[in-house]
Design an enzyme around this catalytic site. Sequence first.
Site, short mmCIF file in Angstrom:
data_model
loop_
_atom_site.label_atom_id
_atom_site.label_comp_id
_atom_site.label_asym_id
_atom_site.label_seq_id
_atom_site.Cartn_x
_atom_site.Cartn_y
_atom_site.Cartn_z
N HIS A 1 1.97 6.42 -9.41
CA HIS A 1 2.63 7.65 -8.87
C HIS A 1 1.71 8.92 -9.33
CE1 HIS A 1 6.88 5.96 -7.84
NE2 HIS A 1 5.92 4.63 -8.07
N SER B 1 -0.48 6.65 -3.13
CA SER B 1 -0.45 4.92 -3.11
C SER B 1 -2.06 5.84 -1.77
CB SER B 1 0.10 4.27 -1.28
OG SER B 1 1.56 3.87 -2.06
N LYS C 1 10.39 -0.56 5.81
CA LYS C 1 8.75 -0.88 6.88
C LYS C 1 9.11 -2.63 5.54
CE LYS C 1 4.48 -0.78 7.91
NZ LYS C 1 3.70 0.34 8.39
N ASP C 2 9.14 -1.94 4.29
CA ASP C 2 9.09 -2.82 2.95
C ASP C 2 10.62 -4.34 3.35
OD1 ASP C 2 6.82 -1.93 1.77
OD2 ASP C 2 8.11 -1.46 0.15
N GLU D 1 -4.10 -25.99 -10.03
CA GLU D 1 -2.81 -25.88 -8.73
C GLU D 1 -4.14 -24.79 -8.14
OE1 GLU D 1 -0.90 -27.71 -9.05
OE2 GLU D 1 1.08 -26.31 -8.91
#
Lengths: 421, 182
Positions: free
Chosen positions: A214, A218, A242-243, A286
């Site tokens: 922040h 972004s 959107k998320d 894994e």
Amino acid sequence: MSGFQTNSRVIKWIEHRMPVFSFVDHSLGSSYPAPKNLSYMWNFGSLAGITLVIMIVTGILLAMQYTAHVDLAFDSVERIMRDVNSGWLLRYIHMNGASFFFIVVYIHIFRGLYYGSYKAPRELLWMIGVVILLLMMATAFMGYVLPWGQMSFWGAKVITNLFSAVPIFGESIVTWLWGGFTVDNPTLNRFFALHYLLPFIIVAVVVLHIWALHQFGSNNPLGIDPKGPQDKIPFHPYYTVKDAFGLGVFLIAFAAVIFYIPNYMGHPDNYIPADPLSTPAHIVPEWYFLPFYAILRSIPDKLLGVVAMFGSIAVLFILPWLDRSPVKSGKFRPLFRIFFVLLMVDAVVLGIVGAKPPEGLWLVVGRIATAWYFLHFLIILPLLGVFERPKPLPASISEPVLKGGGSPMGAGATAKPMEKA
Amino acid sequence: MADTATPAQAGSGETRRDFLYLAAVGMGAVGTACVAWPLINTMNPSAEVLALASTEVDLSPIEVGQRVTVTWRGNPVFIDHRTSDQIQQAEAVDVAELRDPQADDARVVNPEWLVVIGVCTHLGCVPLGQKAGQDRGEFGGWFCPCHGSHYDTSGRIRKGPAPLNLPVPPYEFTGDTSIVIG
């Protein structure tokens, strides 16, 4: 962007004493302006956060049913699968959640690699992210030990033995990690304690990650700074929705695996109780550890193999100083794009090699892929920064869309990127 | 307190404060380290784990050429009743050529009996070769399936990523056909 406003007297009363509502509004609400061109590649940060919450919730519920003792652990997991109400669902969510967490985070990382999100002024944000990756790996590794199957036991033994490669103190370190002379009950107990603790440390580091994010906001697909308010839109409702849409798509894929192929990414040997006297013919970690395992095995010296494996993460730490190109986004870097694709191929090849026995052709392929991985970060990226001719950058985020119509209204705003509103 | 502020004492007062500051912080650091050690040490093997540290084995039922596995401190220990061929093979090796140079007679009490900890010195897997029909590697000893280390009939590393020979645990013969490991 407007500040936080409300008509509710209760919220006003709380806000006056502790400004928690405006804090949330500033963090992911309408007062947090984000670049308006963020693509779906920017969904994976919030997805990773949501996956972390899913893992913590299912993990706490599993811990209420699990017994961390060598004689009881395997059976307590089988009891969860057979007797506990919806226990199978809980365990399959948690088990596959680990894989999906890594899928999401690996996409998040490769997005950052392609769009140069690690470059100034976001170096610290990137490095905190690498710390989160390391913590995730430690947590996932210790979680995989808890069911106390054959793969749990031998995975734990091989990975803890990596530390025996440390000169002089190696043996003492490993004995200390085990609390005995081999992986045994004390090891299982402490792994359970740490597996419960580490996710909360990850939450704390995620807070630092978001805090650092922040500070400058972004990055975006063009990799250029927003030139003013016309290049930004409020996080809420535009990116919350959107998320949320991306989350829906993610949950469909997640549910499909949980309900139809819950053991696809696991290994059948882990449904055999741990036997300290017999190693399975073929030990495989894994899938999300396979590339690193391939790097470890491709080097014939024990200490150097371990150093190379940890080095493959360490290069990510210094990445902001290896890639000196001033252009962030791979969209404007014709040569970088080619090498980026090669790096993705290389990571997949390392993953495949990690699953194969280290013999014959696989050994050769593994060595070439390992060499290429380090070549990419340590030689190619620094050279590209010097020799590559990037394409011209657009003048602003709005320009490519509006064909020049997006220049700032106020002349004073042209020189400097907008500060946080 | 007024006398501490006189100009004549100002210089020495600052050095004194620096010293007190360093002494206090140093004392705090030493104290923290003293408390940290017992906390860290709780993770080392506990008394009841250490108490399991010896194992007695009766060798009489083991025939020549047979190998058995016993447990010592939670780890497998390989006992090999070697044939004269295997002993010869182990003794004929040029010690200087080995990665972890050790003569065969330094690794056995009685050449007929080889006793080694059955944990690969690479990353801790249990090598194959104890049971009939298992791969014994290129040197007739043991073969680790995890990362491909080959050990000879003296348990010495000959090929693959492991850096050291299979370790010989401390043991002694308590009779002609019995040993105590640990």
